[in-house]
Every structure is written in C-alpha cells, then in structure tokens.
Design an enzyme around this catalytic site. Sequence first.
Site, PDB file in Angstrom:
ATOM      1  N   VAL A   1       0.844  -1.194   0.000  1.00  0.00           N
ATOM      2  CA  VAL A   1       0.000   0.000   0.000  1.00  0.00           C
ATOM      3  C   VAL A   1       0.879   1.244   0.000  1.00  0.00           C
ATOM      4  CG1 VAL A   1      -1.796   1.297   1.198  1.00  0.00           C
ATOM      5  CG2 VAL A   1      -1.857  -1.217   1.191  1.00  0.00           C
ATOM      6  N   LYS A   2       0.661   2.081  -0.993  1.00  0.00           N
ATOM      7  CA  LYS A   2       1.433   3.311  -1.153  1.00  0.00           C
ATOM      8  C   LYS A   2       0.698   4.452  -0.450  1.00  0.00           C
ATOM      9  CE  LYS A   2       4.000   5.448  -4.992  1.00  0.00           C
ATOM     10  NZ  LYS A   2       4.088   5.502  -6.472  1.00  0.00           N
ATOM     11  N   VAL A   3       1.419   5.110   0.455  1.00  0.00           N
ATOM     12  CA  VAL A   3       0.804   6.094   1.355  1.00  0.00           C
ATOM     13  C   VAL A   3       1.557   7.420   1.260  1.00  0.00           C
ATOM     14  CG1 VAL A   3       0.207   6.591   3.757  1.00  0.00           C
ATOM     15  CG2 VAL A   3       0.207   4.210   2.939  1.00  0.00           C
TER      16      VAL A   3
END
Length: 226
Positions: free
Chosen positions: A86-88
């Site tokens: 997951v890119k945050v």
Amino acid sequence: MKFFIDTANLSEIQQAQDMGILDGVTTNPSLMAKEGIAGEEEVKAHYKAICDIVEDKVSAEVISTNYDEMVIEAEALAAIDPKIVVKVPMIADGVKLIKYLSSKGIRTNCTLIFSAGQALLAAKAGATYVSPFLGRLDDIGSTGTALIKEIKTIFDNYEYGTEILCASIRNMTHLLDCAKIGADVATSPLSVYTALKNHPLTDSGLEKFLQDHAKAEEAQLAAAQG
C-alpha cells in the site's frame, strides 16, 4: 539493488518480467490515468492484472487523505492480492496509517519523500519502503542523491528495516548514483533499465565478432568446395 518499474502499462511490465530483471512495480493515479484506467473497480482489476504478471511487490496508492477513509481504501487494496504494497503519502494521517497497517502485517510504501526528516518519520512508523523523489528535487535546484545519502546514514545508524526506494529516476546517472550509495531499490521507466545495456564498444565488438565468424564460415565453405 532491486529494480522496480514505474508504470501501469501491462506490456512494459511483461517486457521487464521477461527480461528477468523485475523485482516489483510502482504505480500512481497519474500512471493509471495515462493507461485510461478509471473507476474503483477498473483500477482494482488493473492492479490484479499487474499482480498476475510479477512475482511480488506491487505498490498501489491510496487516494484519500482522511485517515478513516484511507484505512478503508488501504485494506481494500491489500485484499486484492498478497503482492500488494500500500502506497501512502507523507502526510500526518499517512504516517498514522503506516503505523496501523504495519501492525496488521500489511506492507507500505511511503511516497512523496523530500527530506531526511520525512524518511525518518516514516521509518519510525514502520514503513516497508520510503520513496524519495530524486528528479523532482533536482528540478528545484536541490540534489536528489544527497538526500539518498542522508537517509541511508540515518537508517544505518539505527538499523531501521525500512528500505530506500529511489523514485523519480530520470536517467542512468540517477540510477547508478543510487546504486553506488547503496540504496535498496530503484523504480524507473523501463527505458532507463534497457539503456544500461548500451555501449558503443559493445556494438562495435559484436559487429566485429559476427564479421569474423562470417569470414571463417566462408573460408571453411571454400575449402570444402576446393
């Protein structure tokens, strides 16, 4: 150094995979839009298609900036495939999300890193990767590789497990400089990786070898006919 490809184009991802150099994929909303991918279900289906090509590590970015909404979106992305990271974004609620996802065993990639302080904060929260953007720093007169050195020094000092994922790589110089520094991962367009194989002496050397081989075959044929 691990090689990720920064694209949402399935053909390019497959090409990199077939070359045997691909360790992962990074994407973002802009790259999805470039491929004409829009709508929640279509985006999820495209992420799944990417996961079906690669062995692991497909960064899928949350769009929300509110913590509660980010949690829902992040968990939905992680549920697509075990390969999803997951890119945050580096915002306050993003750091909070990284901590939460880390506690759940979900890998994260903290993106839009432009300072060593931001990288340190993400590492403290448990980010799997931090993504400093070299090219964008160069655009404003800073030196992207200097930031990579700072982050590596800090991470080495405290033995953080967070990996440095060099992003916004525009050319071979960026890539090789990051490799010399000892960054863990690079993500770039496929063209940067394929350019690594090019050298005029390789081309001229191969041409000479082929010419000599052709001459040897001609001589052998002539001897056999003589």
